[in-house]
Design an enzyme around this catalytic site. Structure first.
Site, PDB file in Angstrom:
ATOM      1  N   HIS A 128      -9.498   2.380  -2.459  1.00  0.00           N
ATOM      2  CA  HIS A 128      -8.082   2.115  -2.208  1.00  0.00           C
ATOM      3  C   HIS A 128      -7.506   1.250  -3.328  1.00  0.00           C
ATOM      4  O   HIS A 128      -7.500   0.028  -3.238  1.00  0.00           O
ATOM      5  CB  HIS A 128      -7.971   1.405  -0.859  1.00  0.00           C
TER       6      HIS A 128
ATOM      7  N   CYS B  46       0.805  -1.224   0.000  1.00  0.00           N
ATOM      8  CA  CYS B  46       0.000   0.000   0.000  1.00  0.00           C
ATOM      9  C   CYS B  46       0.837   1.273   0.000  1.00  0.00           C
ATOM     10  O   CYS B  46       0.299   2.355  -0.206  1.00  0.00           O
ATOM     11  CB  CYS B  46      -0.948   0.004   1.191  1.00  0.00           C
TER      12      CYS B  46
END
Length: 387
Positions: free
Chosen positions: A339, A92
């Site tokens: 996301h 991430c």
């Protein structure tokens, strides 16, 4: 570092972000990145007032098909065949790490324009197989170390910091509410590269105050299967999207306004609680630059989970059970927008560019972008407005 070689972001763009399997499901990851690369380069050349030689394309990606997505994207964007590409996987934190990596090349003396960011097509991510068995993700930690899924790890943070369901839902509602305000005011328009399938972010939801209590708990606690506080409503949506910035040296930027990278840090933490990683990274960049959080005008954290985000914000004194600092994700974050793993860290820098450069913050204003990383890491970068 010479002032002449300080890296400066002079252009920043992203695609609209869409939930996995929805409007962008037909685009491969390089097909998401290529139009953003083209537009970002055009913005940079307009800002400088002349054509620019591109030295490299550096992109973050987590779950794509391999094959050096940055190089594929550079070619798909019609850059000269001499322009190489490098793909980075820091989960991430990949998009932010790509921007940091490109910036370090400029610090080391590369005088060319570099394009950096991230892209993720969760919709087209391939099935992976190990020992003849399909799996959703590779291990974040080896045998003998904790290797939790990010959702259960967020649940553990909620318990450790005493963050109850109501507080998580309130934070998620805040993200959606702020994102909807931005959408309706056109606050995202100047950072977006509209695609044929989608012209605006499609994930922020109205009526979240009514919807959030309806989501069931996702993860059990010791008190039973329905007692967890992390839900689909206070977790981010897995998404498709891309974000790219153009970086030059201070000596090459001319009069173009931008974000100069002052300091960055990537630090490991307990892999059992990976979501807390940004705390140490943020504190290190503040110490390196000799500033405090009181000096920061804008703060962007990748909101993977409300519990995880709040644990970080509590630790940094940017939130309490009754308050969230308005400098944090003022246009909403990943809880509302979604996301796209490898792109989200770069999306944070695009958001900083809009909040500080496009919206006219004075020279010297500071912004921080940060993300937690699976396996137990945090990455953070501190930027300063230059005009």
């Amino acid at each position: 570092m010479s002032e002449h070689t300080r890296p400066v972001v002079i252009a920043a763009r992203r695609t609209p972000i869409s939930t996995r399997g929805m409007r962008l499901r037909g685009r491969s990851v390089h097909e998401l990145a290529a139009p953003v690369i083209r537009r970002c380069l055009a913005d940079a050349e307009r800002a400088i007032g002349s054509s620019l030689a591109v030295g490299d394309v550096v992109l973050g990606n987590c779950m794509g098909p391999g094959g050096n997505i940055a190089r594929l994207s550079a070619l798909a964007a019609d850059l000269d065949v001499s322009v190489p590409g490098m793909t980075i996987d820091r989960q991430c934190g990949s998009g932010l790490s790509a921007i940091i990596t490109a910036s370090d090349a400029i610090r080391a003396g590369d005088s060319r324009l570099l394009l950096a960011g991230g892209a993720e097509s969760a919709s087209t991510a391939p099935l992976r197989i190990a020992h003849g068995v399909p799996y959703a993700r590779a291990a974040f930690s080896p045998t003998g170390f904790p290797d939790p899924e990010m959702g259960p790890a967020a649940q553990e943070l909620a318990a450790a910091f005493g963050i109850d369901r109501d507080r998580q839902d309130a934070y998620a509602e805040r993200s959606h509410r702020l994102a909807l305000v931005q959408l309706e005011a056109g606050g995202f328009d100047n950072e977006l590269v509209a695609l044929d399938e989608l012209g605006r972010d499609d994930s922020p939801r109205e009526r979240m105050t009514d919807l959030l209590p309806r989501f069931p708990s996702l993860y059990p606690t010791l008190d039973g299967p329905a007692t967890g506080s992390v839900t689909a409503g206070n977790s981010c949506r897995i998404s498709d999207g891309a974000a790219v910035v153009a970086i030059v040296s201070t000596g090459s930027r001319g009069d173009a306004p931008g974000l100069a990278l002052l300091a960055h840090a990537t630090i490991g933490c307990d892999p059992a609680l990976p979501g807390i990683g940004p705390v140490a990274a943020v504190n290190q960049v503040l110490a390196a630059a000799g500033v405090s959080l009181d000096d920061i005008a804008a703060f962007e954290i990748v909101e993977a989970f409300a519990a995880q985000s709040l644990a970080v914000l509590y630790s940094l004194d940017l939130a309490t059970p009754d308050f969230v600092d308005p400098r944090v994700c003022s246009g909403g974050g990943a809880l509302a927008l979604g996301h796209p793993w490898g792109a989200s860290g770069a999306v944070s820098v695009v958001r900083l560019f809009t909040r500080l450069v496009r919206e006219g913050a004075p020279a010297g204003s500071l912004g921080i972008a940060t993300a937690a990383v699976g396996g137990g890491m945090g990455v953070a970068a501190l930027f300063e407005v230059v005009r």
